[in-house]
Motif scaffolding. Structure first.
Motif, PDB file in Angstrom:
ATOM      1  N   THR A  72       0.837  -1.210   0.000  1.00 56.37           N
ATOM      2  CA  THR A  72       0.000   0.000   0.000  1.00 56.37           C
ATOM      3  C   THR A  72       0.866   1.251   0.000  1.00 56.37           C
ATOM      4  OG1 THR A  72      -1.784  -1.132   1.190  1.00 56.37           O
ATOM      5  CG2 THR A  72      -1.774   1.282   1.253  1.00 56.37           C
ATOM      6  N   TYR A  73       1.870   1.272   0.872  1.00 56.28           N
ATOM      7  CA  TYR A  73       2.769   2.425   0.940  1.00 56.28           C
ATOM      8  C   TYR A  73       3.491   2.640  -0.393  1.00 56.28           C
ATOM      9  CZ  TYR A  73       2.512   3.328   6.017  1.00 56.28           C
ATOM     10  OH  TYR A  73       2.123   3.685   7.281  1.00 56.28           O
ATOM     11  N   ASP A  74       3.901   1.542  -1.017  1.00 58.12           N
ATOM     12  CA  ASP A  74       4.611   1.657  -2.296  1.00 58.12           C
ATOM     13  C   ASP A  74       3.694   2.263  -3.362  1.00 58.12           C
ATOM     14  OD1 ASP A  74       6.958   0.945  -4.072  1.00 58.12           O
ATOM     15  OD2 ASP A  74       5.387  -0.230  -5.046  1.00 58.12           O
ATOM     16  N   TRP A  75       2.454   1.804  -3.428  1.00 55.34           N
ATOM     17  CA  TRP A  75       1.487   2.332  -4.385  1.00 55.34           C
ATOM     18  C   TRP A  75       1.249   3.823  -4.143  1.00 55.34           C
ATOM     19  CZ3 TRP A  75      -3.564   4.217  -3.520  1.00 55.34           C
ATOM     20  CH2 TRP A  75      -4.318   4.437  -4.695  1.00 55.34           C
ATOM     21  N   GLN A  76       1.108   4.207  -2.856  1.00 55.59           N
ATOM     22  CA  GLN A  76       0.880   5.611  -2.530  1.00 55.59           C
ATOM     23  C   GLN A  76       2.081   6.471  -2.914  1.00 55.59           C
ATOM     24  OE1 GLN A  76       0.099   5.175   1.658  1.00 55.59           O
ATOM     25  NE2 GLN A  76      -2.093   4.814   1.370  1.00 55.59           N
ATOM     26  N   LEU A  77       3.263   5.962  -2.629  1.00 57.74           N
ATOM     27  CA  LEU A  77       4.471   6.729  -2.916  1.00 57.74           C
ATOM     28  C   LEU A  77       4.652   6.941  -4.419  1.00 57.74           C
ATOM     29  CD1 LEU A  77       7.000   8.104  -1.816  1.00 57.74           C
ATOM     30  CD2 LEU A  77       8.166   5.886  -1.880  1.00 57.74           C
ATOM     31  N   ARG A  78       4.327   5.946  -5.211  1.00 54.02           N
ATOM     32  CA  ARG A  78       4.441   6.080  -6.665  1.00 54.02           C
ATOM     33  C   ARG A  78       3.533   7.191  -7.188  1.00 54.02           C
ATOM     34  NH1 ARG A  78       6.936   1.669  -9.232  1.00 54.02           N
ATOM     35  NH2 ARG A  78       7.399  -0.068  -7.807  1.00 54.02           N
ATOM     36  N   ARG A  79       2.394   7.393  -6.538  1.00 55.99           N
ATOM     37  CA  ARG A  79       1.430   8.388  -6.987  1.00 55.99           C
ATOM     38  C   ARG A  79       1.792   9.813  -6.583  1.00 55.99           C
ATOM     39  NH1 ARG A  79      -3.744   6.623  -8.376  1.00 55.99           N
ATOM     40  NH2 ARG A  79      -4.666   8.460  -7.390  1.00 55.99           N
ATOM     41  N   CYS A  80       2.558   9.952  -5.510  1.00 56.00           N
ATOM     42  CA  CYS A  80       2.822  11.307  -5.000  1.00 56.00           C
ATOM     43  C   CYS A  80       4.293  11.704  -4.980  1.00 56.00           C
ATOM     44  CB  CYS A  80       2.247  11.462  -3.593  1.00 56.00           C
ATOM     45  SG  CYS A  80       3.161  10.552  -2.314  1.00 56.00           S
TER      46      CYS A  80
END
Length: 202
Positions: A181-189
């Motif tokens: 989840t953190y990885d997905w969020q970081l890729r977006r922001c």
């Protein structure tokens, strides 16, 4: 009399103000790093030094302390009433125990490292993950396996002690899901996060 009370109160309030409070939204890594940009720069440094993805670092800290600097295991109770000793010496962001923390300081030369300092605690996680990778062959991106080794220790993982702990395997799965989840969020922001200024030396 008022003066005697005021001075200790001032000292307490000053020290309390210096403590970094947990982020407002610990379930969103973008929010965490926007609130505390220096944490983002710290995790980048750990990734460069130890090869551990930022999302894995943060997922482990989330599980261990919910980003509380002074997190410690709750005390056990004698006769269900009297507060007794804590079950382990785990302390700080990474919930590092005394023996492993001493080894970290000795091997890295960070003799003044503190477990309630995010930078030191995060570097500790990178150091441990690197050791687990070298000694156990665990991928530094495998949050599930790394957390099992983190909880049981290098030798404990090698002996397979986690196999008798269904609850621990379930926790490790949650750590893996949090890392994803953190990885997905970081890729977006990532492009929106502040860059480290030239005068920021650490």
């Amino acid at each position: 009399m008022i003066k005697k009370i005021a001075i200790p109160l001032f000292i307490f309030l000053t020290l309390t103000a210096c403590v970094t409070q947990p982020p407002n939204n610990i379930n969103n890594m973008c929010s965490v790093f926007m609130q505390y940009p220096h944490w983002y720069w710290t995790t980048q440094r750990t990734q460069r030094r130890w090869g551990v993805p930022i999302s894995v670092q943060m997922a482990i800290i989330y599980q261990e302390s919910r980003f509380r600097a002074y997190a410690r295991p709750p005390r056990e109770h004698l006769l269900w009433i009297i507060p007794w000793f804590r079950p382990t010496s785990a302390d700080g962001y990474a919930q590092a125990i005394n023996e492993t923390w001493r080894r970290y300081k000795a091997e890295t030369g960070h003799h003044f490292a503190k477990r309630d300092n995010f930078k030191d605690a995060d570097d500790f996680i990178g150091w441990f993950a690197y050791r687990a990778h070298r000694q156990l062959g665990i991928s530094r991106a495998n949050a599930f396996r790394l957390y099992l080794a983190y909880h049981e220790g290098i030798q404990g993982y090698r002996w397979g002690t986690y196999r008798r702990k269904r609850w621990l395997i379930d926790v490790a799965k949650r750590v893996q899901r949090k890392a994803w989840t953190y990885d997905w969020q970081l890729r977006r922001c990532r492009s929106e996060l502040p860059t480290k200024p030239w005068y920021h030396f650490w």
